[in-house]
Design an enzyme around this catalytic site. Structure first.
Site, PDB file in Angstrom:
ATOM      1  N   HIS A   1      18.485  49.482  25.426  1.00  0.00           N
ATOM      2  CA  HIS A   1      19.517  48.905  26.308  1.00  0.00           C
ATOM      3  C   HIS A   1      19.789  47.428  26.021  1.00  0.00           C
ATOM      4  O   HIS A   1      20.910  46.954  26.187  1.00  0.00           O
ATOM      5  CB  HIS A   1      19.102  49.090  27.773  1.00  0.00           C
TER       6      HIS A   1
ATOM      7  N   TYR B   1      20.751  53.060  35.260  1.00  0.00           N
ATOM      8  CA  TYR B   1      21.833  53.379  36.211  1.00  0.00           C
ATOM      9  C   TYR B   1      21.376  54.414  37.255  1.00  0.00           C
ATOM     10  O   TYR B   1      22.078  54.677  38.221  1.00  0.00           O
ATOM     11  CB  TYR B   1      23.081  53.933  35.502  1.00  0.00           C
TER      12      TYR B   1
HETATM   13  N1  LIG Z   1      24.947  48.252  27.682  1.00  0.00           N
HETATM   14  C1  LIG Z   1      25.153  47.410  28.675  1.00  0.00           C
HETATM   15  O1  LIG Z   1      24.420  46.428  28.852  1.00  0.00           O
HETATM   16  C2  LIG Z   1      26.318  47.628  29.589  1.00  0.00           C
HETATM   17  C3  LIG Z   1      26.667  46.611  30.487  1.00  0.00           C
HETATM   18  C4  LIG Z   1      27.748  46.837  31.327  1.00  0.00           C
HETATM   19  C5  LIG Z   1      28.432  48.027  31.256  1.00  0.00           C
HETATM   20  N2  LIG Z   1      28.044  49.005  30.396  1.00  0.00           N
HETATM   21  C6  LIG Z   1      28.747  50.316  30.349  1.00  0.00           C
HETATM   22  O2  LIG Z   1      30.150  50.098  30.308  1.00  0.00           O
HETATM   23  C7  LIG Z   1      30.769  50.730  31.423  1.00  0.00           C
HETATM   24  C8  LIG Z   1      31.992  49.959  31.865  1.00  0.00           C
HETATM   25  O3  LIG Z   1      31.682  48.624  32.187  1.00  0.00           O
HETATM   26  P1  LIG Z   1      31.536  48.050  33.673  1.00  0.00           P
HETATM   27  O4  LIG Z   1      31.138  49.133  34.610  1.00  0.00           O
HETATM   28  O5  LIG Z   1      30.666  46.860  33.562  1.00  0.00           O
HETATM   29  O6  LIG Z   1      32.944  47.501  34.054  1.00  0.00           O
HETATM   30  P2  LIG Z   1      34.493  47.820  33.713  1.00  0.00           P
HETATM   31  O7  LIG Z   1      34.684  49.188  33.229  1.00  0.00           O
HETATM   32  O8  LIG Z   1      34.962  46.665  32.904  1.00  0.00           O
HETATM   33  O9  LIG Z   1      35.132  47.647  35.150  1.00  0.00           O
HETATM   34  C9  LIG Z   1      34.788  48.448  36.240  1.00  0.00           C
HETATM   35  C10 LIG Z   1      35.472  47.862  37.459  1.00  0.00           C
HETATM   36  O10 LIG Z   1      36.888  48.032  37.317  1.00  0.00           O
HETATM   37  C11 LIG Z   1      37.388  48.714  38.449  1.00  0.00           C
HETATM   38  N3  LIG Z   1      38.487  49.580  38.015  1.00  0.00           N
HETATM   39  C12 LIG Z   1      38.419  50.701  37.262  1.00  0.00           C
HETATM   40  N4  LIG Z   1      39.636  51.224  37.057  1.00  0.00           N
HETATM   41  C13 LIG Z   1      40.511  50.432  37.699  1.00  0.00           C
HETATM   42  C14 LIG Z   1      41.919  50.451  37.876  1.00  0.00           C
HETATM   43  N5  LIG Z   1      42.663  51.412  37.342  1.00  0.00           N
HETATM   44  N6  LIG Z   1      42.491  49.458  38.608  1.00  0.00           N
HETATM   45  C15 LIG Z   1      41.728  48.473  39.151  1.00  0.00           C
HETATM   46  N7  LIG Z   1      40.387  48.388  39.026  1.00  0.00           N
HETATM   47  C16 LIG Z   1      39.786  49.362  38.303  1.00  0.00           C
HETATM   48  C17 LIG Z   1      36.226  49.505  38.981  1.00  0.00           C
HETATM   49  O11 LIG Z   1      36.372  49.736  40.355  1.00  0.00           O
HETATM   50  P3  LIG Z   1      36.341  51.256  40.947  1.00  0.00           P
HETATM   51  O12 LIG Z   1      34.994  51.826  40.600  1.00  0.00           O
HETATM   52  O13 LIG Z   1      36.526  51.019  42.398  1.00  0.00           O
HETATM   53  O14 LIG Z   1      37.483  51.977  40.298  1.00  0.00           O
HETATM   54  C18 LIG Z   1      35.070  48.543  38.726  1.00  0.00           C
HETATM   55  O15 LIG Z   1      35.022  47.563  39.741  1.00  0.00           O
HETATM   56  C19 LIG Z   1      29.637  50.798  32.460  1.00  0.00           C
HETATM   57  O16 LIG Z   1      29.904  51.696  33.497  1.00  0.00           O
HETATM   58  C20 LIG Z   1      28.486  51.172  31.579  1.00  0.00           C
HETATM   59  O17 LIG Z   1      28.545  52.541  31.266  1.00  0.00           O
HETATM   60  C21 LIG Z   1      27.011  48.814  29.536  1.00  0.00           C
END
Ligand SMILES: NC(=O)c1ccc[n+]([C@@H]2O[C@H](COP(=O)([O-])OP(=O)(O)OC[C@H]3O[C@@H](n4cnc5c(N)ncnc54)[C@H](OP(=O)(O)O)[C@@H]3O)[C@@H](O)[C@H]2O)c1
Length: 292
Positions: free
Chosen positions: A115, A57
């Site tokens: 990861h 990241y």
């Molecule tokens: N280990 C892995 O392979 C892996 C893979 C993916 C993710 N992750 C971890 O999991 C975390 C979360 O997953 P993710 O980032 O994939 O996606 P997520 O948390 O499922 O979704 C993030 C998205 O939702 C939007 N969002 C957040 N709050 C909101 C709200 N109240 N209303 C409307 N939209 C909203 C965000 O936009 P805004 O930013 O504009 O609010 C962003 O576009 C990551 O940041 C990472 O730390 C790990």
């Protein structure tokens, strides 16, 4: 009885299989730019206690800066980071870990993970990370995106089980077989992408339940994860969303609506990559049987 407030809900914890205590809710910081210390510091000041970053990241340094900026002590914040596997194997994992500690300006990371089961060197890297754990550089060792076959291979190789497996979990992709295995083997599950990256946030089913409960669609999705007992790490880059995304503890989704949300799992729709399906060979976790 202590009233459930957002602050004390954010302080709720789970004890991992190695005795480490981990908060059950945090901020994921994937695709937040590498200068995001203001946002992370704001989250910490609002009561978030866990930050999920990764080498990939490119913002571990912002986490370190944010902890200082927030006025929190290092030990008050639970930091997760992850090694991005490479063909360098164990050597690469050690380099990434040392760089992580430099980035965090800390002599330890709370939870360090592989990861994904990729690039052919997970077994030797995992062994090296276990050694780093003994040295105190890592408090707990975990994996991410490991399927049941990867977890079984670690066990067959005689390696200590991970404390955590971080996998994709939201109503459309529930990974129930991996969750079942982890729960049976006392491996804590962290669900990632709880909002399914907001790709289906306007879907009728979600919007209807949100309207009925006077909550936002995002809150419905996050609450679904919390109500199923998952540690969850919704990401937002917008400070204004930190508070509402965490406001999912003082109310619940009625059973009939949980059932409706659970049924979305039949779609088997993944919002992102799915390395849980990679082969043992890809992971470098083959169990070699010696022919007599
Ligand atoms: N280990 C892995 O392979 C892996 C893979 C993916 C993710 N992750 C971890 O999991 C975390 C979360 O997953 P993710 O980032 O994939 O996606 P997520 O948390 O499922 O979704 C993030 C998205 O939702 C939007 N969002 C957040 N709050 C909101 C709200 N109240 N209303 C409307 N939209 C909203 C965000 O936009 P805004 O930013 O504009 O609010 C962003 O576009 C990551 O940041 C990472 O730390 C790990």
């Amino acid at each position: 009885m202590t009233p459930i407030t957002i602050a004390n809900a954010l302080a709720s914890t789970v004890t991992l299989n190695d005795g480490t205590v981990m908060p059950m809710f945090g901020l994921g910081v994937y695709r937040i730019d590498n200068n995001c210390s203001d946002l992370i510091a704001a989250a910490l000041q609002q009561g978030y206690l866990l930050i999920d970053t990764a080498e990939f990241y490119n913002n571990e340094h912002s986490v370190g800066v944010a902890i200082k900026q927030s006025g929190k002590k290092r030990e008050e914040v639970f930091v997760i980071s992850k090694w991005w596997p490479s063909t360098e194997g164990a050597k690469g994992a050690m380099k990434s870990l040392d760089q992580c500690l430099k980035n965090l300006e800390s002599n330890y990371v709370d939870l360090y993970m592989i990861h994904a089961p990729k690039d052919h060197h997970c077994a030797d890297a995992y062994q090296a990370l276990l050694d780093a754990k003994k040295q105190g550089k890592i408090k707990s060792l975990g994996v991410a995106n490991f399927g049941v076959h990867h977890l079984e291979a670690l066990a067959k190789l005689g390696l200590e089980k991970p404390s955590v497996n971080q996998i994709q979990i939201h109503p459309w992709y529930q990974n129930n077989d991996i969750v079942r295995y982890c729960r049976e083997h006392n491996i804590t599950v962290i669900g990632y992408s709880p909002l399914a990256k907001a790709k289906k946030i306007d879907e009728t089913t979600i919007v209807a339940i949100a309207k009925k409960l006077s909550k936002s669609p995002a809150q419905i999705l996050i609450r679904w994860s919390v109500q199923h007992g998952y540690v969850t790490i919704p990401k937002t880059s917008q400070e204004g969303r930190l508070k509402t995304n965490a406001d999912v503890f003082t109310w619940s989704i009625p059973d009939e609506d949980m059932k409706t949300l659970d049924a979305l799992g039949d779609q088997q729709w993944s919002c992102t990559w799915d390395p849980t399906k990679y082969s043992l060979e890809e992971a470098g976790l083959q169990v070699i049987t010696i022919q007599q």
